[in-house]
Design a protein around this motif. Structure first.
Motif, PDB file in Angstrom:
ATOM      1  N   GLY A  66       0.830  -1.197   0.000  1.00  0.00           N
ATOM      2  CA  GLY A  66       0.000   0.000   0.000  1.00  0.00           C
ATOM      3  C   GLY A  66       0.865   1.248   0.000  1.00  0.00           C
ATOM      4  N   ALA A  67       0.275   2.360  -0.414  1.00  0.00           N
ATOM      5  CA  ALA A  67       1.023   3.619  -0.445  1.00  0.00           C
ATOM      6  C   ALA A  67       0.126   4.799  -0.070  1.00  0.00           C
ATOM      7  CB  ALA A  67       1.627   3.831  -1.830  1.00  0.00           C
ATOM      8  N   GLY A  68      -0.957   4.544   0.674  1.00  0.00           N
ATOM      9  CA  GLY A  68      -1.862   5.605   1.106  1.00  0.00           C
ATOM     10  C   GLY A  68      -1.435   6.162   2.458  1.00  0.00           C
ATOM     11  N   GLY A  69      -2.393   6.782   3.153  1.00  0.00           N
ATOM     12  CA  GLY A  69      -2.096   7.406   4.441  1.00  0.00           C
ATOM     13  C   GLY A  69      -1.620   6.416   5.482  1.00  0.00           C
ATOM     14  N   ALA A  70      -2.231   5.243   5.512  1.00  0.00           N
ATOM     15  CA  ALA A  70      -1.837   4.242   6.509  1.00  0.00           C
ATOM     16  C   ALA A  70      -0.423   3.741   6.230  1.00  0.00           C
ATOM     17  CB  ALA A  70      -2.833   3.078   6.499  1.00  0.00           C
ATOM     18  N   ALA A  71      -0.097   3.598   4.952  1.00  0.00           N
ATOM     19  CA  ALA A  71       1.250   3.151   4.575  1.00  0.00           C
ATOM     20  C   ALA A  71       2.284   4.191   4.987  1.00  0.00           C
ATOM     21  CB  ALA A  71       1.323   2.922   3.069  1.00  0.00           C
ATOM     22  N   ASN A 108       2.759  -1.344  -4.254  1.00  0.00           N
ATOM     23  CA  ASN A 108       1.411  -0.781  -4.374  1.00  0.00           C
ATOM     24  C   ASN A 108       0.837  -1.065  -5.746  1.00  0.00           C
ATOM     25  OD1 ASN A 108      -0.693   0.783  -3.126  1.00  0.00           O
ATOM     26  ND2 ASN A 108      -0.249   2.368  -4.646  1.00  0.00           N
ATOM     27  N   ARG A 109      -0.499  -1.232  -5.803  1.00  0.00           N
ATOM     28  CA  ARG A 109      -1.171  -1.471  -7.085  1.00  0.00           C
ATOM     29  C   ARG A 109      -0.815  -0.382  -8.088  1.00  0.00           C
ATOM     30  NH1 ARG A 109      -7.607  -1.139  -6.971  1.00  0.00           N
ATOM     31  NH2 ARG A 109      -7.012   0.882  -6.089  1.00  0.00           N
ATOM     32  N   THR A 110      -0.916   0.874  -7.657  1.00  0.00           N
ATOM     33  CA  THR A 110      -0.543   1.994  -8.527  1.00  0.00           C
ATOM     34  C   THR A 110       0.931   2.311  -8.266  1.00  0.00           C
ATOM     35  OG1 THR A 110      -2.804   2.802  -8.261  1.00  0.00           O
ATOM     36  CG2 THR A 110      -1.206   4.340  -9.217  1.00  0.00           C
ATOM     37  N   ARG A 150       2.312   5.810  -7.053  1.00  0.00           N
ATOM     38  CA  ARG A 150       2.159   6.237  -5.645  1.00  0.00           C
ATOM     39  C   ARG A 150       3.259   5.631  -4.772  1.00  0.00           C
ATOM     40  NH1 ARG A 150      -3.651   5.639  -3.069  1.00  0.00           N
ATOM     41  NH2 ARG A 150      -3.043   7.394  -1.753  1.00  0.00           N
ATOM     42  N   TRP A 205       4.215  -4.366  -8.184  1.00  0.00           N
ATOM     43  CA  TRP A 205       3.294  -5.404  -7.678  1.00  0.00           C
ATOM     44  C   TRP A 205       3.656  -6.767  -8.275  1.00  0.00           C
ATOM     45  CZ3 TRP A 205      -0.612  -4.387  -4.103  1.00  0.00           C
ATOM     46  CH2 TRP A 205      -1.521  -5.425  -3.884  1.00  0.00           C
ATOM     47  N   THR A 235      -1.148  -2.540   4.550  1.00  0.00           N
ATOM     48  CA  THR A 235      -1.801  -1.291   4.987  1.00  0.00           C
ATOM     49  C   THR A 235      -2.992  -0.946   4.105  1.00  0.00           C
ATOM     50  OG1 THR A 235      -0.532   0.252   3.607  1.00  0.00           O
ATOM     51  CG2 THR A 235       0.471  -0.407   5.714  1.00  0.00           C
ATOM     52  N   THR A 236      -3.359  -1.814   3.164  1.00  0.00           N
ATOM     53  CA  THR A 236      -4.531  -1.551   2.327  1.00  0.00           C
ATOM     54  C   THR A 236      -5.780  -2.129   3.003  1.00  0.00           C
ATOM     55  OG1 THR A 236      -4.592  -3.618   1.066  1.00  0.00           O
ATOM     56  CG2 THR A 236      -3.041  -1.938   0.306  1.00  0.00           C
ATOM     57  N   SER A 237      -6.931  -1.833   2.415  1.00  0.00           N
ATOM     58  CA  SER A 237      -8.170  -2.370   2.990  1.00  0.00           C
ATOM     59  C   SER A 237      -8.495  -3.756   2.442  1.00  0.00           C
ATOM     60  CB  SER A 237      -9.316  -1.405   2.698  1.00  0.00           C
ATOM     61  OG  SER A 237      -9.330  -1.110   1.310  1.00  0.00           O
ATOM     62  N   LEU A 238      -7.621  -4.305   1.602  1.00  0.00           N
ATOM     63  CA  LEU A 238      -7.866  -5.645   1.072  1.00  0.00           C
ATOM     64  C   LEU A 238      -7.871  -6.648   2.226  1.00  0.00           C
ATOM     65  CD1 LEU A 238      -5.580  -5.569  -2.100  1.00  0.00           C
ATOM     66  CD2 LEU A 238      -8.067  -5.433  -2.004  1.00  0.00           C
TER      67      LEU A 238
HETATM   68  P1  ATR Z   1      -5.518   4.924   3.632  1.00  0.00           P
HETATM   69  O1  ATR Z   1      -5.358   6.346   4.059  1.00  0.00           O
HETATM   70  O2  ATR Z   1      -6.468   4.131   4.484  1.00  0.00           O
HETATM   71  O3  ATR Z   1      -4.225   4.216   3.441  1.00  0.00           O
HETATM   72  P2  ATR Z   1      -5.846   5.456   0.790  1.00  0.00           P
HETATM   73  O4  ATR Z   1      -4.952   6.628   0.841  1.00  0.00           O
HETATM   74  O5  ATR Z   1      -7.113   5.526  -0.002  1.00  0.00           O
HETATM   75  O6  ATR Z   1      -6.323   5.007   2.240  1.00  0.00           O
HETATM   76  O7  ATR Z   1      -4.977   4.195   0.310  1.00  0.00           O
HETATM   77  C1  ATR Z   1      -5.556   2.941   0.074  1.00  0.00           C
HETATM   78  C2  ATR Z   1      -4.464   1.949  -0.289  1.00  0.00           C
HETATM   79  O8  ATR Z   1      -5.067   0.680  -0.543  1.00  0.00           O
HETATM   80  C3  ATR Z   1      -3.721   2.321  -1.551  1.00  0.00           C
HETATM   81  O9  ATR Z   1      -2.394   1.837  -1.452  1.00  0.00           O
HETATM   82  C4  ATR Z   1      -4.516   1.550  -2.615  1.00  0.00           C
HETATM   83  O10 ATR Z   1      -3.805   1.284  -3.798  1.00  0.00           O
HETATM   84  P3  ATR Z   1      -3.817   2.363  -5.005  1.00  0.00           P
HETATM   85  O11 ATR Z   1      -2.822   3.417  -4.626  1.00  0.00           O
HETATM   86  O12 ATR Z   1      -3.403   1.574  -6.188  1.00  0.00           O
HETATM   87  O13 ATR Z   1      -5.229   2.886  -5.095  1.00  0.00           O
HETATM   88  C5  ATR Z   1      -4.780   0.272  -1.874  1.00  0.00           C
HETATM   89  N1  ATR Z   1      -5.923  -0.463  -2.441  1.00  0.00           N
HETATM   90  C6  ATR Z   1      -7.239  -0.198  -2.255  1.00  0.00           C
HETATM   91  N2  ATR Z   1      -7.999  -1.069  -2.942  1.00  0.00           N
HETATM   92  C7  ATR Z   1      -7.138  -1.913  -3.591  1.00  0.00           C
HETATM   93  C8  ATR Z   1      -7.302  -3.041  -4.457  1.00  0.00           C
HETATM   94  N3  ATR Z   1      -8.513  -3.491  -4.799  1.00  0.00           N
HETATM   95  N4  ATR Z   1      -6.178  -3.667  -4.917  1.00  0.00           N
HETATM   96  C9  ATR Z   1      -4.951  -3.228  -4.556  1.00  0.00           C
HETATM   97  N5  ATR Z   1      -4.730  -2.157  -3.750  1.00  0.00           N
HETATM   98  C10 ATR Z   1      -5.807  -1.517  -3.266  1.00  0.00           C
END
Ligand code: ATR
Length: 279
Positions: free
Chosen positions: A133-138, A157-159, A162, A179, A195-198
């Protein structure tokens, strides 16, 4: 317990906020310490965030936790943020200080490292950590792990973009790994954190081949509903030590409770059960 007119009041600001376990968590501690206090859920839509936070001193609040989707926006509203929250770029705990100043901090990373430290034999010096993951939690997890002495991080991270941006911001000890290159990321690692919601109830599982991960590497998920996510189940089946995500929620709450109510609270099994039961 009756809330008197003298009660110390704190709460959690989110949108929506009905799912938050924080009222059960802080409510349990208030009861245990027989504190005349209250901790309330505060559903605040984004367009009212600033007004709601600004009103906290006038309403007599000691402070609040901030949750989804407000953690980044709350940072901008605070009068002061500590260095860690500034580096993470998000605030999850606000204290109303002297002169009604809003002081923001971020305890998510502290929650993560305390959970690992107290519930496993993992040490930061054990080796490289892999963050999914690379969002806020990451970001919170990465900053805390590097600060605690982890020698290097691999961000997957998927993207990809980021992950690259986050790794660059973290500095020389962090590297983005694609990935599809996950096996390379996991090879030789000492810690894997999702750290993702997966893996959360209602979400698809995080389907990661764990063959390349050393069998003594610790696997942690910040998702705690369910407690045993598909990732943790797979890691356990492969023979890896695992730590669930509930401890992170419990430990991140400690600094706020102490700041607002003046008592350092403890995390124990009673608390875990109370939070899981939602009471
Ligand atoms: P948070 O602050 O909770 O970390 P966020 O900033 O929305 O929330 O980040 C969500 C993370 O979960 C991201 O790393 C996201 O990947 P992307 O950057 O590619 O969007 C990852 N995530 C959410 N749904 C996903 C999925 N179906 N497959 C892979 N990664 C997913």
């Amino acid at each position: 317990m009756t809330v008197t007119g003298k009660a110390m009041v704190a709460g959690v600001v989110g949108w929506p906020v009905s799912h938050s376990r924080s009222p059960a968590l802080h409510g349990h501690w208030l009861k245990r310490h027989a504190i005349d206090g209250a901790y309330v859920p505060l559903p605040v839509p984004p367009e009212h965030l600033e007004a709601a936070l600004r009103a906290l001193p006038a309403l007599g609040f000691r402070g609040v936790n901030v949750t989804v989707p407000h953690k980044t926006a709350a940072l901008a509203v605070c009068d002061e943020v500590d260095a860690l929250a500034g580096r993470i770029g998000a605030v999850n705990t606000i204290r109303v200080a002297d002169n009604d100043r809003l002081v923001g901090s971020n305890t998510d990373g502290f929650g993560l490292t305390e959970n690992l430290r107290l519930n496993s034999s993992w040490k930061p010096s054990d080796g490289i950590a892999v963050i999914i993951g690379a969002g806020g939690a990451a970001r919170a997890a990465s900053v805390a792990l590097l600060d605690s002495g982890v020698p290097g991080l691999r961000i997957v991270n998927r993207t990809a973009e980021r992950a690259t941006v986050l790794a660059e911001q973290l500095g020389d000890n962090a590297e983005a790994v694609g990935w599809d290159d996950c096996a390379r990321a996991l090879a030789g690692a000492a810690l894997l954190v999702n750290t993702t919601s997966l893996g959360m109830q209602g979400q698809p599982p995080l389907d990661l081949p764990l063959d390349a991960l050393p069998r003594d590497a610790l696997v942690n998920d910040i998702v705690y509903a369910p407690l045993e996510t598909p990732l943790l189940a797979a890691a356990r089946a492969a023979g890896n030590p695992v730590v669930d995500g509930l401890g992170m929620l419990l430990h991140q709450a400690r600094p706020g409770f102490e700041a607002w109510f003046g008592v350092p609270p403890e995390v124990d099994d009673d608390l875990r059960q109370a939070v899981l039961a939602g009471s």
